[in-house]
Design a protein around this motif. Structure first.
Motif, mmCIF file in Angstrom:
data_model
loop_
_atom_site.group_PDB
_atom_site.id
_atom_site.type_symbol
_atom_site.label_atom_id
_atom_site.label_comp_id
_atom_site.label_asym_id
_atom_site.label_seq_id
_atom_site.Cartn_x
_atom_site.Cartn_y
_atom_site.Cartn_z
ATOM 1 N N UNK A 193 77.700 -27.417 48.179
ATOM 2 C CA UNK A 193 78.163 -26.163 48.785
ATOM 3 C C UNK A 193 77.955 -24.987 47.844
ATOM 4 N N UNK A 194 77.917 -25.258 46.541
ATOM 5 C CA UNK A 194 77.774 -24.195 45.541
ATOM 6 C C UNK A 194 76.290 -23.897 45.314
ATOM 7 N N UNK A 195 75.651 -23.405 46.340
ATOM 8 C CA UNK A 195 74.207 -23.183 46.290
ATOM 9 C C UNK A 195 73.819 -22.141 45.251
ATOM 10 N N UNK A 196 74.672 -21.166 45.013
ATOM 11 C CA UNK A 196 74.351 -20.136 44.032
ATOM 12 C C UNK A 196 74.256 -20.703 42.624
ATOM 13 N N UNK A 197 74.887 -21.845 42.377
ATOM 14 C CA UNK A 197 74.894 -22.450 41.049
ATOM 15 C C UNK A 197 73.891 -23.592 40.901
ATOM 16 N N UNK A 198 73.361 -24.055 42.003
ATOM 17 C CA UNK A 198 72.459 -25.205 41.951
ATOM 18 C C UNK A 198 71.039 -24.880 42.423
ATOM 19 N N UNK A 199 70.833 -23.699 42.968
ATOM 20 C CA UNK A 199 69.521 -23.328 43.479
ATOM 21 C C UNK A 199 69.226 -21.860 43.232
ATOM 22 N N UNK A 200 68.268 -21.332 43.969
ATOM 23 C CA UNK A 200 67.790 -19.972 43.742
ATOM 24 C C UNK A 200 68.253 -18.999 44.817
ATOM 25 N N UNK A 201 69.316 -19.333 45.536
ATOM 26 C CA UNK A 201 69.732 -18.491 46.662
ATOM 27 C C UNK A 201 70.146 -17.092 46.226
ATOM 28 N N UNK A 202 70.599 -16.940 44.976
ATOM 29 C CA UNK A 202 71.013 -15.624 44.477
ATOM 30 C C UNK A 202 70.022 -15.048 43.471
ATOM 31 N N UNK A 203 68.828 -15.621 43.423
ATOM 32 C CA UNK A 203 67.829 -15.123 42.488
ATOM 33 C C UNK A 203 68.027 -15.690 41.094
ATOM 34 N N UNK A 204 67.403 -15.077 40.085
ATOM 35 C CA UNK A 204 67.496 -15.582 38.714
ATOM 36 C C UNK A 204 68.943 -15.596 38.228
ATOM 37 N N UNK A 205 69.300 -16.647 37.535
ATOM 38 C CA UNK A 205 70.659 -16.758 37.022
ATOM 39 C C UNK A 205 70.948 -18.175 36.569
ATOM 40 N N UNK A 206 72.215 -18.499 36.468
ATOM 41 C CA UNK A 206 72.647 -19.808 35.988
ATOM 42 C C UNK A 206 72.220 -20.912 36.952
ATOM 43 N N UNK A 207 71.805 -22.045 36.401
ATOM 44 C CA UNK A 207 71.548 -23.244 37.184
ATOM 45 C C UNK A 207 72.313 -24.395 36.529
ATOM 46 N N UNK A 208 73.112 -25.058 37.285
ATOM 47 C CA UNK A 208 73.855 -26.188 36.762
ATOM 48 C C UNK A 208 72.872 -27.267 36.311
ATOM 49 N N UNK A 209 72.959 -27.719 35.056
ATOM 50 C CA UNK A 209 72.031 -28.762 34.593
ATOM 51 C C UNK A 209 72.085 -29.998 35.492
ATOM 52 N N UNK A 210 70.952 -30.613 35.688
ATOM 53 C CA UNK A 210 70.887 -31.768 36.586
ATOM 54 C C UNK A 210 71.784 -32.906 36.129
ATOM 55 N N UNK A 211 71.974 -33.030 34.818
ATOM 56 C CA UNK A 211 72.840 -34.099 34.320
ATOM 57 C C UNK A 211 74.259 -33.970 34.845
ATOM 58 N N UNK A 212 74.693 -32.738 35.123
ATOM 59 C CA UNK A 212 76.055 -32.516 35.607
ATOM 60 C C UNK A 212 76.195 -32.867 37.090
ATOM 61 N N UNK A 213 75.093 -33.114 37.749
ATOM 62 C CA UNK A 213 75.160 -33.460 39.167
ATOM 63 C C UNK A 213 75.351 -34.961 39.384
ATOM 64 N N UNK A 214 75.334 -35.723 38.296
ATOM 65 C CA UNK A 214 75.636 -37.149 38.374
ATOM 66 C C UNK A 214 77.105 -37.319 37.998
ATOM 67 N N UNK A 215 77.952 -37.356 38.997
ATOM 68 C CA UNK A 215 79.387 -37.276 38.780
ATOM 69 C C UNK A 215 80.078 -38.577 39.164
ATOM 70 N N UNK A 216 81.127 -38.945 38.434
ATOM 71 C CA UNK A 216 81.849 -40.183 38.749
ATOM 72 C C UNK A 216 82.675 -40.036 40.026
ATOM 73 N N UNK A 217 83.132 -41.147 40.544
ATOM 74 C CA UNK A 217 83.966 -41.114 41.746
ATOM 75 C C UNK A 217 85.444 -40.927 41.416
ATOM 76 N N UNK A 218 85.804 -41.015 40.128
ATOM 77 C CA UNK A 218 87.183 -40.804 39.709
ATOM 78 C C UNK A 218 87.278 -39.658 38.727
ATOM 79 N N UNK A 219 88.464 -39.098 38.577
ATOM 80 C CA UNK A 219 88.750 -38.123 37.531
ATOM 81 C C UNK A 219 89.686 -38.741 36.513
ATOM 82 N N UNK A 220 89.480 -38.371 35.250
ATOM 83 C CA UNK A 220 90.415 -38.707 34.190
ATOM 84 C C UNK A 220 91.038 -37.402 33.697
#
Length: 226
Positions: A193-220
């Protein structure tokens, strides 16, 4: 023994009875750091709401302006619906991104009083917030704010820290808390849902590193009791 094995379950006493407020420094931190907590507590009717500390405007050049702020709020609302399965009570505190206030500043103290009142009105027992040792200034400021709210509240409050950018280390004297697993793929669906942070919908800017998109199913989470 891994931290996961040593962690206490949020479904066990005394944690299973607590009502939670989540403080996220920016839209997307709620999914990255507390998505499973949001999913579990919403399902159990123990989620009081989400408070976003900043307006998220620092992720792109200044020209993005108000359009970016409005976009990030819409993205956050969609991500929360995906995590919780319903609309979540949300408070945007609208601090300027990457320009945090500090204890003793009028904005910090005013925000603290606002959250103390919210915790009283919503019967909050615990606050989940980004860890105090996180390297981003807004993440550390969110933690300072949460502890200030706890200390100012006439209602007993617990504070538990979650990790987004910092090391996953166990602070001395702290207790690890583990959420129930969320469905596989749900957190990734919420992050999308956070397209502005994961793609180019808002033009040049921050992109969430791909490593951060591999997320666990639990929180600690880390509860120090300080």
């Amino acid at each position: 023994m891994s931290g996961l094995l040593r962690a206490a379950s949020l479904s066990a006493k005394p944690w299973r009875a607590l009502r939670w407020l989540v403080i996220a420094p920016h839209p997307d931190d709620e999914t990255l750091g507390a998505g499973a907590l949001i999913h579990q507590t919403a399902r159990e009717r123990r989620l009081a709401g989400i408070a976003y500390l900043t307006d998220g405007s620092g992720s792109h050049p200044a020209g993005a302006g108000r359009n970016l702020i409005a976009t990030r709020k819409r993205e956050a609302a969609l991500a929360l619906r995906r995590l919780a399965g319903e609309t979540v009570d949300t408070l945007h505190l609208d601090w300027r991104d990457a320009a945090p206030s500090h204890p003793g500043d009028p904005l910090f103290d005013r925000t603290c009083r606002r959250l103390v009142a919210l915790c009283a009105a919503q019967r909050v027992d615990a606050i989940a917030v980004t860890a105090l040792h996180e390297p981003h200034c807004d993440h550390a400021a969110a933690a300072r704010l949460a502890y200030a709210v706890r200390d100012a509240s006439p209602r007993p409050l617990q504070v538990a820290e979650y990790i987004v950018w910092g090391e996953r280390r166990l602070p001395r004297g702290s207790t690890l808390l583990r959420t129930q697993p969320m469905p596989a793929g749900l957190r990734r669906h919420a992050l999308a849902a956070h397209r502005s942070q994961t793609g180019s919908s808002q033009g040049p800017g921050f992109r969430l590193p791909r490593a951060f998109r591999r997320m666990p199913t639990t929180d600690i989470l880390y509860h120090t009791g300080d």
